[in-house]
Write a protein that holds these residues in place. Structure first.
Motif, PDB file in Angstrom:
ATOM      1  N   LEU A 249       0.836  -1.205   0.000  1.00  0.00           N
ATOM      2  CA  LEU A 249       0.000   0.000   0.000  1.00  0.00           C
ATOM      3  C   LEU A 249       0.866   1.249   0.000  1.00  0.00           C
ATOM      4  N   GLY A 250       1.904   1.236   0.830  1.00  0.00           N
ATOM      5  CA  GLY A 250       2.818   2.379   0.840  1.00  0.00           C
ATOM      6  C   GLY A 250       3.502   2.562  -0.504  1.00  0.00           C
ATOM      7  N   LEU A 251       3.910   1.441  -1.121  1.00  0.00           N
ATOM      8  CA  LEU A 251       4.544   1.530  -2.430  1.00  0.00           C
ATOM      9  C   LEU A 251       3.564   1.973  -3.507  1.00  0.00           C
ATOM     10  N   ALA A 252       2.312   1.511  -3.398  1.00  0.00           N
ATOM     11  CA  ALA A 252       1.315   1.899  -4.386  1.00  0.00           C
ATOM     12  C   ALA A 252       1.096   3.404  -4.374  1.00  0.00           C
ATOM     13  N   ILE A 253       1.211   4.008  -3.195  1.00  0.00           N
ATOM     14  CA  ILE A 253       1.070   5.462  -3.093  1.00  0.00           C
ATOM     15  C   ILE A 253       2.312   6.160  -3.652  1.00  0.00           C
ATOM     16  N   ILE A 254       3.495   5.667  -3.275  1.00  0.00           N
ATOM     17  CA  ILE A 254       4.742   6.324  -3.680  1.00  0.00           C
ATOM     18  C   ILE A 254       5.059   6.049  -5.147  1.00  0.00           C
ATOM     19  N   PHE A 255       4.963   4.794  -5.556  1.00  0.00           N
ATOM     20  CA  PHE A 255       5.307   4.414  -6.921  1.00  0.00           C
ATOM     21  C   PHE A 255       4.135   4.636  -7.869  1.00  0.00           C
ATOM     22  N   GLY A 256       2.956   4.160  -7.483  1.00  0.00           N
ATOM     23  CA  GLY A 256       1.804   4.269  -8.359  1.00  0.00           C
ATOM     24  C   GLY A 256       1.303   5.688  -8.513  1.00  0.00           C
ATOM     25  N   GLN A 257       1.260   6.434  -7.411  1.00  0.00           N
ATOM     26  CA  GLN A 257       0.721   7.795  -7.462  1.00  0.00           C
ATOM     27  C   GLN A 257       1.774   8.841  -7.813  1.00  0.00           C
TER      28      GLN A 257
END
Length: 305
Positions: free
Chosen positions: A32-40
């Motif tokens: 979830l943290g990566l999805a925010i940092i990488f994805g967003q």
């Protein structure tokens, strides 16, 4: 598998499946943290595992203090909040000092954060020692309950899953129901236009990056309930976390949840019947095959072209 009866196989699948749910919870919090940092944000944060380690070490240290002063039964919930705050603050400072200079340069973020991860690992080693350490779990998290005679469900695993569900709900509300999430998504889609309508894009970047790091800190606190923590603990999960984000779809929270569940369950069940390394190889082969068919991941983001 012929040496097991049908009832034994069912019990094995259920217990390994629940063990997979514990791994799923940690993987999902990390992803979830990566999805925010990488994805967003498009930032490849190779130091994400070290922010998990910050949360884990924070929980371990608070547990030792709690046991020493006689309130070991009460410390864990405050420790979760402190772990999030420590990782969030560290991420905020890292964004100010490093990441803000590297937006739109993903390969540079990869190299810079990889170097940061090595520095953080050595800091952990110098501060806490090279040996792994464990948190003292409060008494109410110990033990298990037996839904059947052959199945044991650990209480700490149930708690970690509840924490994960709570965090997932919070992230969803933050990104899709809160004003700040709207600003973060607007900044991601069109930074110039977002700034033109009055959004402070630099502040949005800092808080969004710090939020992703803070969620990794929560993953570290949850991790202490199922394993011990060492200087390189976070790096062991970074590859699986990126695999979860890419397989599910880099900008999809639903894809992250589904991907984390599938990968954790596959690894947990396969590793019981074959070796750990072969279980990971089999899981990776399936993921690569699916990505060849759907390069955008399981849940592709719908955007205007």
């Amino acid at each position: 598998m012929g040496e097991y009866s049908a009832s034994e196989l069912w019990s094995i699948v259920v217990m390994q499946g629940f063990s997979g749910l514990s791994l799923f919870s940690v993987l999902l919090l990390m992803a979830l943290g990566l999805a925010i940092i990488f994805g967003q944000m498009g930032v490849i944060n190779m130091a994400h595992g070290e922010f998990m380690a910050i949360g884990a070490y924070t929980t371990v240290m608070l547990s030792k203090v709690a046991v020493e002063y006689g309130f070991g039964n009460l410390y864990f919930l405050p420790a979760i909040a402190v772990s999030f705050a420590m990782a969030f603050l560290t991420g905020y400072l890292v964004e100010i000092g490093l990441i803000r200079y590297l937006y739109k340069r993903p390969l540079d973020t990869l190299l810079a954060t990889w170097g940061l991860s090595l520095i953080m690992q050595q800091t952990f080693r110098s501060t806490f020692g090279a040996k792994e350490v464990s948190a003292e779990l409060p008494p109410w998290m110990m033990g298990s309950f037996k839904p059947t005679e052959t199945v044991d469900i650990p209480i700490n695993g149930v708690f970690v899953m509840g924490l994960t569900a709570f965090v997932c709900l919070g992230v969803f509300l933050f990104l899709f129901r809160a004003r700040w999430g709207l600003q973060a998504r607007a900044t991601t889609q069109n930074r110039v236009m977002a700034g033109a309508v009055g959004i402070n894009t630099k502040k949005v970047d800092r808080v969004t990056f710090a939020l992703g790091c803070g969620i990794a800190g929560l993953a570290g606190a949850a991790f202490t309930t199922i394993a011990s923590t060492g200087p390189t603990t976070g790096s062991l999960y970074i590859v699986d976390s990126f695999m979860v984000v890419v397989f599910g779809g880099a900008a999809s929270l639903m894809g992250t949840v589904v991907s984390a569940f599938g990968i954790a369950q596959a690894q947990s069940i396969l590793q019981f019947f074959i070796t750990s390394s072969m279980g990971k190889v089999a899981t990776l082969l399936v993921i690569v095959t699916i990505l060849m068919i759907r390069p955008e991941g399981l849940f592709a983001a719908k955007v205007r072209r």
